[in-house]
Design an enzyme around this catalytic site. Structure first.
Site, PDB file in Angstrom:
ATOM      1  N   ASP A  19      65.096 -46.408 -15.523  1.00 55.13           N
ATOM      2  CA  ASP A  19      63.737 -45.948 -15.266  1.00 55.13           C
ATOM      3  C   ASP A  19      62.806 -47.107 -15.612  1.00 55.13           C
ATOM      4  OD1 ASP A  19      61.196 -44.873 -15.297  1.00 55.13           O
ATOM      5  OD2 ASP A  19      61.710 -43.140 -16.543  1.00 55.13           O
ATOM      6  N   TRP A  35      60.111 -41.102 -23.632  1.00 51.84           N
ATOM      7  CA  TRP A  35      60.497 -40.819 -22.250  1.00 51.84           C
ATOM      8  C   TRP A  35      62.003 -40.838 -22.056  1.00 51.84           C
ATOM      9  CZ3 TRP A  35      57.681 -38.067 -19.396  1.00 51.84           C
ATOM     10  CH2 TRP A  35      56.289 -38.104 -19.531  1.00 51.84           C
ATOM     11  N   LYS A  83      51.521 -46.450 -12.957  1.00 46.35           N
ATOM     12  CA  LYS A  83      51.388 -47.507 -13.968  1.00 46.35           C
ATOM     13  C   LYS A  83      50.961 -48.808 -13.284  1.00 46.35           C
ATOM     14  CE  LYS A  83      53.250 -44.581 -16.915  1.00 46.35           C
ATOM     15  NZ  LYS A  83      52.467 -43.854 -17.914  1.00 46.35           N
TER      16      LYS A  83
END
Length: 364
Positions: A174, A104, A198
């Protein structure tokens, strides 16, 4: 336990049973309005109160000061990968610097590079993304626009420790996969963002906490929808927001506040779950390989493999017979992955560990 209770998916992640029940009822009819949450107007007083509560709950859980604006945006982290450099990486500063620590963060770096040239402060690709750097030891230009990193790499199962001090340049993180999983010294960051699917609720909304001093950097010629000041000025209601996702997020923050007892309590639960799972994996010795090196193992995502694709598939099938779902590894890495997000219970982890041990004895 039901499959909902044994959901180890990397995302969308498990939700607490109380939140699922409240959501089910709200889809039929909200107790406050008699209307389905799916049909509630984003301009209603009810939704304004939900937005206000969501912000208030996040501030309370984190101890967040008014120095930070809290806004709820759309497009997930993927949109912010591009809008962050649009907003903050102006020509007045040296190129922003990025930590490339996994799948990511490499996506974030690539998208930012389409907006402005970036510098890679650290790159773990050659090592197979198995370890992490010490943030306070990185060689970062003093005039860099900011330093960006992903706090928890969901694919590889890597997690940074929180920085011990604020860096010399603005730090942007992030935190999509570990936000609200533990207490946080938010004042060390210029911006924190996290998409919901999440630990916070269903996909559709992303939380962004922004140091108000950063807003002065934003150029005046951005499209309004990409200018983070627009979202803040309109109190997260510039265009039609994801009402349902924000409502569920609000329920999750209530659960963390009232049922769990705050983030310190949540951290203790998450550490217990991670210790139990990694202890089981380590006890299997050569039968299982954990992807992340020991010091950087994530408490949110454990990526591992039996070393043979057929065995990995067989374990997914065996776990499925126990009602366990969501163990397939990310397509970029393969293998297996167990995600231990907030709503995954210690009892669910215990069932997974028992299944791992039984499978290892019988098949490996």
């Amino acid at each position: 336990m039901t499959p909902n209770a044994l959901n180890f998916s990397g995302g969308p992640g498990a939700l607490p049973p109380i939140v699922l029940n409240q959501t089910r009822d709200a889809i039929a009819a909200l107790p406050e309005t008699g209307l389905s949450v799916l049909g509630m107007s984003h301009r209603s007083d009810w939704f304004r109160a939900i937005l206000d509560e969501a912000e208030r709950n996040i501030r309370q859980l984190l101890g967040l000061s008014d120095r930070y604006a809290v806004t709820f945006v759309q497009g997930g982290s993927s949109l912010l990968f591009a809008t962050i450099p649009m907003n903050f990486a102006t020509d007045a500063y040296a190129p922003p610097e990025y930590v490339n620590s996994g799948y990511w963060s490499s996506r974030a770096t690539a998208e930012a590079g389409r907006v402005r040239a970036c510098r890679i402060a650290w790159d773990g690709q050659r090592g197979g993304y198995r370890e992490l750097p010490a943030l306070d030891r990185l060689d970062v230009a003093a005039d860099a626009a900011y330093l960006h990193y992903v706090t928890n790499e969901t694919v590889e199962g890597l997690q940074f420790a929180e920085p011990s001090r604020a860096p010399s340049v603005p730090l942007i993180a992030d935190m999509s996969s570990d936000f609200l999983s533990k207490p946080l010294a938010a004042d060390r960051f210029a911006m924190i963002y996290a998409h919901a699917q999440k630990n916070l609720g269903p996909a559709g909304v992303t939380v962004a906490l922004i140091d108000r001093e950063m807003l002065a950097r934003i150029p005046g010629d951005l499209p309004h929808i990409l200018d983070l000041r627009t979202q803040i000025a309109h109190r997260s209601n510039y265009n039609t927001p994801p009402v349902f996702a924000i409502y569920v997020l609000t329920l999750v923050t209530r659960w963390l506040r009232d049922d769990i007892g705050g983030l310190a309590a949540m951290q203790r639960i998450n550490e217990t779950k991670a210790q139990r799972l990694y202890g089981t994996l380590d006890a299997l010795r050569d039968a299982v390989a954990v992807h992340a090196a020991l010091p950087w193992r994530s408490r949110m995502n454990a990526a591992f493999t039996f070393g043979d694709e057929r065995l990995d598939r067989a374990f997914v099938d065996a776990a499925g017979e126990r009602g366990i779902v969501g163990l397939e590894g990310h397509r970029s890495l393969g293998g297996l992955r167990a995600s231990l997000y907030n709503a995954v219970t210690p009892e669910a982890v215990e069932t997974l560990c028992e299944t791992l041990t039984e499978f290892s004895v019988q098949r490996v």
